[in-house]
Write a protein that holds these residues in place. Structure first.
Motif, mmCIF file in Angstrom:
data_model
loop_
_atom_site.group_PDB
_atom_site.id
_atom_site.type_symbol
_atom_site.label_atom_id
_atom_site.label_comp_id
_atom_site.label_asym_id
_atom_site.label_seq_id
_atom_site.Cartn_x
_atom_site.Cartn_y
_atom_site.Cartn_z
ATOM 1 N N PHE A 1 11.621 -12.698 -7.046
ATOM 2 C CA PHE A 1 13.156 -12.881 -7.545
ATOM 3 C C PHE A 1 13.515 -14.137 -6.701
ATOM 4 N N LEU A 2 13.646 -15.272 -7.522
ATOM 5 C CA LEU A 2 14.130 -16.323 -6.393
ATOM 6 C C LEU A 2 15.570 -16.559 -6.766
ATOM 7 N N ARG A 3 16.268 -16.757 -5.660
ATOM 8 C CA ARG A 3 17.752 -16.839 -5.697
ATOM 9 C C ARG A 3 18.167 -18.075 -4.899
ATOM 10 N N GLU A 4 19.521 -18.468 -4.898
ATOM 11 C CA GLU A 4 19.907 -19.582 -4.220
ATOM 12 C C GLU A 4 19.871 -19.109 -2.674
ATOM 13 N N ASN A 5 19.475 -20.026 -1.865
ATOM 14 C CA ASN A 5 19.497 -20.111 -0.530
ATOM 15 C C ASN A 5 20.614 -19.913 0.251
ATOM 16 N N ASN A 6 21.477 -18.759 -0.068
ATOM 17 C CA ASN A 6 22.707 -18.527 0.656
ATOM 18 C C ASN A 6 22.906 -16.800 0.950
ATOM 19 N N GLY A 7 23.711 -16.820 2.177
ATOM 20 C CA GLY A 7 24.063 -15.190 2.248
ATOM 21 C C GLY A 7 22.798 -14.357 3.245
ATOM 22 N N TYR A 8 21.982 -15.090 3.655
ATOM 23 C CA TYR A 8 20.915 -14.610 4.615
ATOM 24 C C TYR A 8 20.177 -13.363 4.051
ATOM 25 N N ASP A 9 19.585 -12.670 4.725
ATOM 26 C CA ASP A 9 18.927 -11.475 4.232
ATOM 27 C C ASP A 9 20.016 -10.466 3.763
ATOM 28 N N ALA A 10 20.961 -10.289 4.315
ATOM 29 C CA ALA A 10 22.130 -9.378 3.774
ATOM 30 C C ALA A 10 22.508 -9.706 2.146
ATOM 31 N N ALA A 11 22.580 -10.964 1.798
ATOM 32 C CA ALA A 11 22.523 -11.212 0.340
ATOM 33 C C ALA A 11 21.328 -11.086 -0.530
ATOM 34 N N GLY A 12 20.051 -11.347 0.273
ATOM 35 C CA GLY A 12 18.948 -10.912 -0.450
ATOM 36 C C GLY A 12 18.936 -9.280 -0.812
ATOM 37 N N PHE A 13 19.197 -8.674 0.191
ATOM 38 C CA PHE A 13 18.968 -7.232 0.052
ATOM 39 C C PHE A 13 20.091 -6.711 -1.051
ATOM 40 N N LEU B 1 20.820 -4.224 -6.202
ATOM 41 C CA LEU B 1 21.317 -4.154 -7.523
ATOM 42 C C LEU B 1 20.442 -4.248 -8.503
ATOM 43 N N GLN B 2 19.445 -5.331 -8.540
ATOM 44 C CA GLN B 2 18.643 -5.404 -9.565
ATOM 45 C C GLN B 2 17.675 -4.083 -9.748
ATOM 46 N N LEU B 3 17.345 -3.406 -8.595
ATOM 47 C CA LEU B 3 16.639 -2.313 -8.802
ATOM 48 C C LEU B 3 17.401 -0.965 -9.336
ATOM 49 N N LEU B 4 18.794 -1.135 -9.001
ATOM 50 C CA LEU B 4 19.421 -0.041 -9.462
ATOM 51 C C LEU B 4 19.410 -0.179 -10.897
ATOM 52 N N GLU B 5 19.788 -1.427 -11.632
ATOM 53 C CA GLU B 5 19.876 -1.728 -12.953
ATOM 54 C C GLU B 5 18.607 -1.384 -13.699
ATOM 55 N N GLU B 6 17.363 -1.492 -13.071
ATOM 56 C CA GLU B 6 15.857 -1.371 -13.540
ATOM 57 C C GLU B 6 15.462 0.190 -13.558
ATOM 58 N N GLN C 1 0.674 -1.333 0.069
ATOM 59 C CA GLN C 1 -0.227 -0.016 0.083
ATOM 60 C C GLN C 1 0.884 1.189 0.023
ATOM 61 N N LEU C 2 1.995 0.849 0.363
ATOM 62 C CA LEU C 2 2.975 2.499 0.597
ATOM 63 C C LEU C 2 3.943 2.517 -0.639
ATOM 64 N N SER C 3 3.857 1.467 -1.585
ATOM 65 C CA SER C 3 5.040 1.345 -2.630
ATOM 66 C C SER C 3 4.484 1.193 -4.152
ATOM 67 N N GLU C 4 4.869 1.847 -5.085
ATOM 68 C CA GLU C 4 4.633 2.089 -6.339
ATOM 69 C C GLU C 4 5.124 0.747 -6.905
ATOM 70 N N LYS C 5 6.335 -0.043 -6.418
ATOM 71 C CA LYS C 5 6.957 -1.293 -7.073
ATOM 72 C C LYS C 5 7.630 -2.114 -5.976
ATOM 73 N N VAL C 6 7.074 -3.118 -6.043
ATOM 74 C CA VAL C 6 7.832 -4.190 -4.909
ATOM 75 C C VAL C 6 8.463 -5.223 -5.530
ATOM 76 N N LEU C 7 9.564 -5.631 -4.881
ATOM 77 C CA LEU C 7 10.447 -6.695 -5.398
ATOM 78 C C LEU C 7 10.555 -7.635 -4.347
ATOM 79 N N ILE C 8 10.072 -8.767 -4.350
ATOM 80 C CA ILE C 8 10.166 -9.838 -3.110
ATOM 81 C C ILE C 8 11.358 -11.089 -3.651
ATOM 82 N N VAL C 9 12.291 -10.830 -2.749
ATOM 83 C CA VAL C 9 13.219 -11.737 -2.976
ATOM 84 C C VAL C 9 13.434 -12.816 -2.354
#
Length: 324
Positions: free
Chosen positions: A38-50, A55-60, A10-18
């Motif tokens: 956005f499905l990615r490998e299960n490693n790196g905890y939330d830090a890697a998800g962020f 990086l993806q949003l910066l590219e977009e 409700q707050l956001s114009e765009k949502v990316l769920i990692v």
């Protein structure tokens, strides 16, 4: 978690769920009703998800937006109006902000590049303003983050570094709550809701239903969870059944048990004992913190005197004590 996600949508114009890992197709379809998945490998905890999401949003074309929210799924709520929170924080003219701070301490992770844990915004809810995410340093930070494949790495390399890193570059930060209560949002969720308008409760805060929980952290207090339930029931429209379900799930949680051994000097006899019993966790007395004993099934003092606080809490928790 979906209730929290709905409030963010409700707050956001765009949502990316990692998502770190895989999901059944029906779950993916359900999440796609809220945003891009956005499905990615299960490693790196939330830090890697962020990292991956940023990086993806910066590219977009992130520069087309005013704010970037970095939020993980460890919160329950909201129990206050999130729009009011953003309005309150907007007048402070900050470059980034969060809900609460973690205090300065020694580096318990062993990975913090500063050699200690600086005061830092806790990473479960961060808002990055355009003034910061449009700067080249923001992309550079994520590109250089590196391996966060253990919890200590994620905390030591990211959560406890992020605030000071950007503060040192001249970016201003703040928080909704400046509470210095021991345990903060984990031990005093209702206090922070009522006094600081904090809209969320950390999922693990609902574990603290018994006073002995605080003693394991060297702190004497009373659980706020009973009063929090009354608050949610009588002063919010949040479904109480959701919170009761969380409490039920946590009550069934099984922790690996172990025998805790406290020693002053490692000798051949103790080394043999550890090799023969895989359930033993041995700590040198001078380096031991009481919180490490919370889920012990037995405590052994090996050729050393008792630690009074540990023995006190162990007796409160009905954990047997042996002196060898």
């Amino acid at each position: 978690k979906l209730l929290f996600l709905k409030s963010l949508v409700q707050l956001s114009e765009k949502v990316l769920i990692v998502v770190n890992g895989t999901l059944p197709q029906e779950d993916i379809v359900q999440l796609e009703g809220y945003g891009d998945v956005f499905l990615r490998e299960n490693n790196g905890y939330d830090a890697a998800g962020f990292r991956a999401g940023s990086l993806q949003l910066l590219e977009e074309g992130l520069d087309n937006f005013d704010e970037l929210l970095l939020v993980n799924d460890t919160s329950v709520g909201p129990f206050k109006d999130l729009c009011a929170v953003f309005e309150k924080m907007s007048v402070q003219k900050l470059d980034f902000w969060g809900i609460s701070y973690g205090g300065q301490s020694h580096d318990v992770t062993g990975f913090n590049k500063y050699g200690y844990i600086p005061k830092h915004l806790q990473s479960y809810f961060l808002v990055i303003e355009k003034s910061m995410f449009s700067d080249a340093s923001f992309k550079q930070y994520w590109q250089e983050l590196g391996d966060t494949s253990t919890r200590d790495m994620a905390i030591g390399k990211h959560e406890t570094v992020f605030t000071k890193y950007f503060e040192d570059l001249g970016f201003a930060h703040g928080a909704l709550s400046y509470s210095t209560l021991p345990g903060g949002i984990y031990f005093h969720p209702l206090t922070l809701i009522q006094e600081d308008d904090v809209p969320l409760v950390k999922y693990t805060a609902f574990e603290n239903t018994e006073d002995v929980k605080f003693e394991w952290h060297g702190y004497t207090s009373h659980s706020e969870i009973p009063a929090l339930l009354e608050y949610i029931k009588n002063q919010t429209d949040y479904p109480l059944a959701v919170v009761e379900g969380i409490l039920d799930d946590l009550s069934k949680k099984v922790y690996p048990t172990f025998t805790l051994v406290i020693y002053e000097q490692m000798d051949e006899q103790l080394q043999t004992l550890i090799k023969e019993d895989e359930s033993i966790k041995a700590f040198e007395k001078s380096a031991f913190h009481i919180s490490s004993g919370e889920h012990a099934q037995k405590i052994i003092y090996y050729k050393t005197q008792e630690l009074p606080q540990l023995s006190k809490v162990a007796k409160m928790a009905n954990i047997p004590i042996e002196i060898i």
